[in-house]
Design a protein around this motif. Sequence first.
Motif, mmCIF file in Angstrom:
data_model
loop_
_atom_site.group_PDB
_atom_site.id
_atom_site.type_symbol
_atom_site.label_atom_id
_atom_site.label_comp_id
_atom_site.label_asym_id
_atom_site.label_seq_id
_atom_site.Cartn_x
_atom_site.Cartn_y
_atom_site.Cartn_z
ATOM 1 N N GLN A 141 -5.693 -1.980 8.678
ATOM 2 C CA GLN A 141 -4.656 -2.295 8.050
ATOM 3 C C GLN A 141 -5.509 -2.918 6.651
ATOM 4 O O GLN A 141 -4.209 -3.017 5.750
ATOM 5 C CB GLN A 141 -3.705 -3.173 9.110
ATOM 6 C CG GLN A 141 -3.286 -2.435 10.438
ATOM 7 C CD GLN A 141 -2.281 -1.993 9.635
ATOM 8 O OE1 GLN A 141 -1.336 -2.137 9.533
ATOM 9 N NE2 GLN A 141 -2.422 -0.507 10.408
ATOM 10 N N VAL A 142 -6.415 -3.767 6.901
ATOM 11 C CA VAL A 142 -6.368 -4.994 5.449
ATOM 12 C C VAL A 142 -8.099 -4.150 4.883
ATOM 13 O O VAL A 142 -8.920 -3.805 5.866
ATOM 14 C CB VAL A 142 -6.784 -6.249 6.355
ATOM 15 C CG1 VAL A 142 -7.377 -6.981 5.005
ATOM 16 C CG2 VAL A 142 -5.552 -6.835 6.698
ATOM 17 N N HIS A 178 1.192 -1.190 0.209
ATOM 18 C CA HIS A 178 -0.050 0.473 0.163
ATOM 19 C C HIS A 178 0.919 1.272 -0.218
ATOM 20 O O HIS A 178 1.089 1.233 1.518
ATOM 21 C CB HIS A 178 -0.972 0.075 1.402
ATOM 22 C CG HIS A 178 -1.926 0.814 1.085
ATOM 23 N ND1 HIS A 178 -3.008 1.184 -0.061
ATOM 24 C CD2 HIS A 178 -2.611 1.983 2.261
ATOM 25 C CE1 HIS A 178 -3.566 1.893 0.417
ATOM 26 N NE2 HIS A 178 -3.269 2.771 1.233
ATOM 27 N N ALA A 179 1.519 1.252 -1.159
ATOM 28 C CA ALA A 179 2.060 2.239 -1.221
ATOM 29 C C ALA A 179 1.835 3.395 -2.620
ATOM 30 O O ALA A 179 2.387 3.357 -3.525
ATOM 31 C CB ALA A 179 3.793 2.118 -1.194
ATOM 32 N N GLY A 180 0.478 4.198 -2.286
ATOM 33 C CA GLY A 180 -0.181 5.101 -3.619
ATOM 34 C C GLY A 180 0.650 5.750 -4.572
ATOM 35 O O GLY A 180 0.382 6.819 -5.560
ATOM 36 N N LEU A 198 -7.964 -13.809 4.775
ATOM 37 C CA LEU A 198 -8.229 -12.452 5.768
ATOM 38 C C LEU A 198 -9.407 -12.403 6.212
ATOM 39 O O LEU A 198 -9.006 -11.728 7.299
ATOM 40 C CB LEU A 198 -8.421 -11.515 4.284
ATOM 41 C CG LEU A 198 -6.786 -11.285 3.710
ATOM 42 C CD1 LEU A 198 -6.541 -10.092 2.307
ATOM 43 C CD2 LEU A 198 -5.509 -11.232 4.584
ATOM 44 N N ASN A 199 -10.689 -12.726 6.339
ATOM 45 C CA ASN A 199 -11.528 -12.545 7.409
ATOM 46 C C ASN A 199 -11.267 -13.710 8.745
ATOM 47 O O ASN A 199 -12.678 -13.178 9.015
ATOM 48 C CB ASN A 199 -12.801 -13.522 6.403
ATOM 49 C CG ASN A 199 -13.347 -12.719 5.225
ATOM 50 O OD1 ASN A 199 -12.880 -11.865 5.130
ATOM 51 N ND2 ASN A 199 -14.138 -12.735 3.769
ATOM 52 N N ARG A 200 -10.002 -14.627 8.640
ATOM 53 C CA ARG A 200 -10.390 -14.957 9.843
ATOM 54 C C ARG A 200 -8.782 -13.571 11.054
ATOM 55 O O ARG A 200 -8.624 -14.785 12.065
ATOM 56 C CB ARG A 200 -9.511 -16.462 9.908
ATOM 57 C CG ARG A 200 -10.224 -17.242 9.340
ATOM 58 C CD ARG A 200 -10.368 -19.199 9.661
ATOM 59 N NE ARG A 200 -9.059 -18.806 8.887
ATOM 60 C CZ ARG A 200 -8.709 -19.616 7.303
ATOM 61 N NH1 ARG A 200 -9.740 -19.532 7.346
ATOM 62 N NH2 ARG A 200 -7.532 -19.631 6.598
ATOM 63 N N LEU A 201 -8.922 -12.992 10.397
ATOM 64 C CA LEU A 201 -7.361 -12.177 11.329
ATOM 65 C C LEU A 201 -8.125 -11.473 11.852
ATOM 66 O O LEU A 201 -9.666 -11.282 12.191
ATOM 67 C CB LEU A 201 -6.910 -10.755 9.945
ATOM 68 C CG LEU A 201 -5.802 -11.591 9.037
ATOM 69 C CD1 LEU A 201 -5.545 -10.599 7.869
ATOM 70 C CD2 LEU A 201 -4.983 -11.907 10.039
ATOM 71 N N LEU A 239 -9.341 -5.697 10.163
ATOM 72 C CA LEU A 239 -10.832 -5.288 8.935
ATOM 73 C C LEU A 239 -11.249 -3.986 8.734
ATOM 74 O O LEU A 239 -11.011 -2.944 8.349
ATOM 75 C CB LEU A 239 -10.992 -6.044 8.699
ATOM 76 C CG LEU A 239 -10.153 -6.492 7.709
ATOM 77 C CD1 LEU A 239 -10.031 -8.194 8.502
ATOM 78 C CD2 LEU A 239 -11.703 -7.677 6.598
ATOM 79 N N SER A 240 -11.707 -3.400 10.157
ATOM 80 C CA SER A 240 -12.220 -2.338 10.882
ATOM 81 C C SER A 240 -11.604 -0.893 11.449
ATOM 82 O O SER A 240 -12.411 -0.468 11.522
ATOM 83 C CB SER A 240 -13.488 -3.028 11.346
ATOM 84 O OG SER A 240 -12.279 -3.585 12.861
ATOM 85 N N GLY A 241 -10.495 -1.737 11.913
ATOM 86 C CA GLY A 241 -9.522 -0.050 12.308
ATOM 87 C C GLY A 241 -9.952 -0.840 14.317
ATOM 88 O O GLY A 241 -10.766 -0.414 14.767
#
Length: 367
Positions: free
Chosen positions: A150-151, A107-109, A133-136, A141-143
């Motif tokens: 982060q995702v 993520h380095a836009g 990713l959904n198991r993280l 994912l929500s902050g």
Amino acid sequence: MVDVLSEFLSILDSPDEKVRVVLTGLGGRTAELPPEGLEARVERLLREAGPGDPATAPEAPALGSAAEDGAVWWAHNPADWRAEQARSGLLAARAAGGRSVRYAVGHAGHSQFAVDRAHPLDGRLLGIKLDALNRLPPELLSGEAERQPQVITATAPSCEQFFSLGPGQAEHLYYLLYAPLGHVEVPPDPWGLDTSAYERERVAATTRWVRATLGGTDFTVVEPGACEGALTAPLRASGLTVTATEPHAEFRRRLSRRLGTADLTADTLEELASKRHFPADAYLLAEIFYYIDDISVVDGLPTDLLLITSSPEFIESSLLPWFSGPGKEKWRPAGRCTLVPPRMDFLVEGVAYQRKRGSVGLVYRRN
């Protein structure tokens, strides 16, 4: 781990082979993945690579035997917008013993990178990645609190891209984004002011513009934030008397080596305005307003002439609104000149590039 997962999926999809993964962002801890199905291996790997406390991360992972020849090194981009990922990329560079590391673009836009490997995922592998990713932990994912997730969609691509860097290049990239954190030493000429064709043209155009605006060389100029002196040197060579100020100690040392100590101080722009001990025919404020919180500081400068350079976008969004609003009672516009147009240019030669925004010169005289 999220950004390098695409590459790992192809490696982990060999259920009969034992795989060892060294987690450079977690102090060099090793995760042993036994022969088993891909989904089970991904779940095990993500469990081993759970988020840690960045405050406890060592300056370099203790890798021991994990650093044997033949090991393939992956890491997060040291220019990633997410500070923890960028930090882990920096640690990997320091631990790699001088060898190059393969970094995920991540993520380095702001920049593009010289990619040497890309790994697209088919529908099956992409489904496994999204399930993983959904198991993280949900907060990734929500902050949480005031932190951003982060995702996000941008950090979970279906085709991950990789580029390789040596340790010095990795430190350089990290510095450009995270210099205030003080984790790395200042690289030589960090912004390419002496090496980039675009930057050299910008410096030359600025020098010509200053001389033309002043109408000759029998003038005194103060240049706050002179950095390493890339602009100061040609201004002095043109015959102008230039006092350079630079608050950053390392840049000031380099400036002194380049120009000598005469007419060189550590004052910030705010200190120059409050002390008023360097009156001059003009103050040259070249590309420094990105770092100034309050534009009205210019009111206190001991001069009646401001020579300002900045990007067109910043001029339109910040400088012109102030000078045509709160600043119009003390300053009047006296000229505008495009010094260099926007251009694509390397940020780190041969590695990362971006659109340089161009530079415009503004002239303001005190009412």
